[in-house]
Design an enzyme around this catalytic site. Structure first.
Site, PDB file in Angstrom:
ATOM      1  N   SER A  94       3.210  -1.900  10.538  1.00 55.11           N
ATOM      2  CA  SER A  94       4.671  -1.868  10.690  1.00 55.11           C
ATOM      3  C   SER A  94       5.319  -3.209  10.362  1.00 55.11           C
ATOM      4  O   SER A  94       6.269  -3.638  11.020  1.00 55.11           O
ATOM      5  CB  SER A  94       5.065  -1.402  12.097  1.00 55.11           C
ATOM      6  OG  SER A  94       4.665  -0.065  12.318  1.00 55.11           O
ATOM      7  N   GLY A 141       2.977  -1.194   4.344  1.00 56.08           N
ATOM      8  CA  GLY A 141       2.976   0.235   4.087  1.00 56.08           C
ATOM      9  C   GLY A 141       4.340   0.736   3.679  1.00 56.08           C
ATOM     10  O   GLY A 141       4.779   0.549   2.549  1.00 56.08           O
ATOM     11  N   GLY A 162       2.374   2.509  10.956  1.00 54.82           N
ATOM     12  CA  GLY A 162       3.293   3.622  10.783  1.00 54.82           C
ATOM     13  C   GLY A 162       3.953   4.102  12.059  1.00 54.82           C
ATOM     14  O   GLY A 162       4.584   5.155  12.079  1.00 54.82           O
ATOM     15  N   ASN A 199       0.863  -1.179   0.000  1.00 48.32           N
ATOM     16  CA  ASN A 199       0.000   0.000   0.000  1.00 48.32           C
ATOM     17  C   ASN A 199       0.902   1.232   0.000  1.00 48.32           C
ATOM     18  O   ASN A 199       1.480   1.583   1.019  1.00 48.32           O
ATOM     19  CB  ASN A 199      -0.904  -0.022   1.242  1.00 48.32           C
ATOM     20  CG  ASN A 199      -1.766   1.219   1.353  1.00 48.32           C
ATOM     21  OD1 ASN A 199      -1.876   1.999   0.409  1.00 48.32           O
ATOM     22  ND2 ASN A 199      -2.392   1.402   2.508  1.00 48.32           N
ATOM     23  N   TRP A 200       1.011   1.866  -1.148  1.00 44.65           N
ATOM     24  CA  TRP A 200       1.929   2.997  -1.283  1.00 44.65           C
ATOM     25  C   TRP A 200       1.407   4.261  -0.612  1.00 44.65           C
ATOM     26  O   TRP A 200       2.151   5.223  -0.447  1.00 44.65           O
ATOM     27  CB  TRP A 200       2.204   3.285  -2.764  1.00 44.65           C
ATOM     28  CG  TRP A 200       2.962   2.220  -3.485  1.00 44.65           C
ATOM     29  CD1 TRP A 200       3.281   0.956  -3.021  1.00 44.65           C
ATOM     30  CD2 TRP A 200       3.496   2.293  -4.808  1.00 44.65           C
ATOM     31  NE1 TRP A 200       3.968   0.258  -3.972  1.00 44.65           N
ATOM     32  CE2 TRP A 200       4.115   1.056  -5.090  1.00 44.65           C
ATOM     33  CE3 TRP A 200       3.501   3.283  -5.793  1.00 44.65           C
ATOM     34  CZ2 TRP A 200       4.740   0.786  -6.305  1.00 44.65           C
ATOM     35  CZ3 TRP A 200       4.113   3.015  -7.010  1.00 44.65           C
ATOM     36  CH2 TRP A 200       4.734   1.786  -7.265  1.00 44.65           C
ATOM     37  N   LYS A 201       0.129   4.271  -0.277  1.00 44.08           N
ATOM     38  CA  LYS A 201      -0.506   5.444   0.339  1.00 44.08           C
ATOM     39  C   LYS A 201      -0.270   6.685  -0.533  1.00 44.08           C
ATOM     40  O   LYS A 201      -0.270   6.584  -1.756  1.00 44.08           O
ATOM     41  CB  LYS A 201      -0.027   5.616   1.774  1.00 44.08           C
ATOM     42  CG  LYS A 201      -0.291   4.364   2.629  1.00 44.08           C
ATOM     43  CD  LYS A 201      -0.062   4.585   4.098  1.00 44.08           C
ATOM     44  CE  LYS A 201      -0.339   3.297   4.860  1.00 44.08           C
ATOM     45  NZ  LYS A 201      -0.259   3.501   6.334  1.00 44.08           N
ATOM     46  N   GLU A 256      -5.138  -4.973  10.755  1.00 39.76           N
ATOM     47  CA  GLU A 256      -4.162  -3.910  10.983  1.00 39.76           C
ATOM     48  C   GLU A 256      -4.492  -3.188  12.287  1.00 39.76           C
ATOM     49  O   GLU A 256      -5.335  -2.282  12.299  1.00 39.76           O
ATOM     50  CB  GLU A 256      -4.183  -2.901   9.830  1.00 39.76           C
ATOM     51  CG  GLU A 256      -3.673  -3.446   8.519  1.00 39.76           C
ATOM     52  CD  GLU A 256      -3.265  -2.331   7.564  1.00 39.76           C
ATOM     53  OE1 GLU A 256      -2.138  -2.377   7.053  1.00 39.76           O
ATOM     54  OE2 GLU A 256      -4.062  -1.412   7.347  1.00 39.76           O
ATOM     55  N   HIS A 295      -9.574   0.879   5.358  1.00 37.22           N
ATOM     56  CA  HIS A 295      -8.324   1.212   6.040  1.00 37.22           C
ATOM     57  C   HIS A 295      -8.605   2.223   7.144  1.00 37.22           C
ATOM     58  O   HIS A 295      -9.451   3.113   6.995  1.00 37.22           O
ATOM     59  CB  HIS A 295      -7.305   1.775   5.047  1.00 37.22           C
ATOM     60  CG  HIS A 295      -5.911   1.803   5.578  1.00 37.22           C
ATOM     61  ND1 HIS A 295      -5.477   2.760   6.477  1.00 37.22           N
ATOM     62  CD2 HIS A 295      -4.844   0.982   5.366  1.00 37.22           C
ATOM     63  CE1 HIS A 295      -4.219   2.535   6.781  1.00 37.22           C
ATOM     64  NE2 HIS A 295      -3.804   1.462   6.125  1.00 37.22           N
TER      65      HIS A 295
END
Length: 261
Positions: free
Chosen positions: A219, A240, A180, A10-12, A174, A102
């Protein structure tokens, strides 16, 4: 039954046209010859065209087949819905795995369980694969409400679409407190929640529960992935930050392939 693991990046809100092309080229190199694990990436929707072209080139050159995904979708197919993206638009670019639910969407865009269930239904109807994110906040975790929260988020789909809707779908657990932050659930903690999720679906349909892919996210990196994947109910990862670096992402994919085969 044996479940084939899925590792998805997931490149966000990261990347550019040049970055997209370069990262996919690097992934092609890093993942050459890797078998036994499905791989997908979800770049920002603006870069789906670049990603689609780069991935087609990768496959035609004999590289690892990497599926294309997206980070969001709307429930409407067309009309006066400014800024939204439909299932048909995503299909037009070859996207397959679509992230919904998400925590960043739930928090920043106030998306409810009910709305996310409608997105799930729209994706199933369109023949796309929902990647349903669920997970508890730090406060909920400390209050011992992890299972309650996960059950509620799953029930939004179960109670409207039935257990059969999870055939061919993906769930990503998640924990919000791990996204993150550099924190991660221990393998044992993650396994306990994954087993609960599978068991919760099994109350409705055991066969569906046994085949559904349940990823861990929060993470996940090249240092902790291998140990996470030793757990029987962890079927891959939704990655991520580490998905933005080809070597780190490749380590995670290889760890999943090794652990599950």
């Amino acid at each position: 039954m044996a479940r084939r693991p899925l590792v998805m990046g997931n490149w966000k809100l990261n990347g550019s046209k040049a970055f997209t092309k370069a990262l996919i080229e690097d992934l092609k190199t890093e993942l050459a010859g890797v078998e036994g694990c499905d791989v997908a990436i979800a770049p920002p929707v603006m870069y789906l065209a670049e990603a689609e072209a780069a991935l087609k080139c990768s496959c035609s050159c004999g590289g690892k087949a990497i599926a294309l995904g997206a980070q969001n979708v709307d429930v409407n197919v067309q009309g006066a819905f400014t800024g939204d993206i439909s299932t048909e638009m995503l299909k037009d670019f070859g996207a397959k795995y679509i992230i919904i639910g998400h925590s960043e969407r739930r928090t920043y865009h106030k998306e409810s369980d009910e709305f996310i269930a409608k997105k799930f239904a729209a994706l199933k109807q369109a023949g796309l694969v929902p990647v349903l994110c669920i997970g508890e906040s730090e406060a909920e975790n400390e209050a011992g409400k992890t299972e309650e929260v996960c059950a509620r988020q799953i029930d939004a789909v179960l109670n409207t679409l039935g257990a059969e809707a999870f055939n061919g779908a993906v769930i990503a657990y998640e924990p919000i407190w791990a996204i993150g932050t550099g924190k991660s659930a221990t393998p044992a903690q993650a396994q306990a929640v994954h087993a609960f999720i599978r068991g919760h679906i099994a109350k409705k349909d055991n066969a569906v529960a046994e085949q559904v892919i349940i990823q861990y996210g929060g993470s996940v990196n090249d240092a902790n992935a291998a140990e996470l994947f030793t757990q029987p109910d962890i079927d891959g990862a939704l990655v991520g930050g580490a998905s933005l670096k080809a070597p780190a992402f490749a380590v995670i994919v290889k760890a999943a392939a090794k652990a599950k085969n």
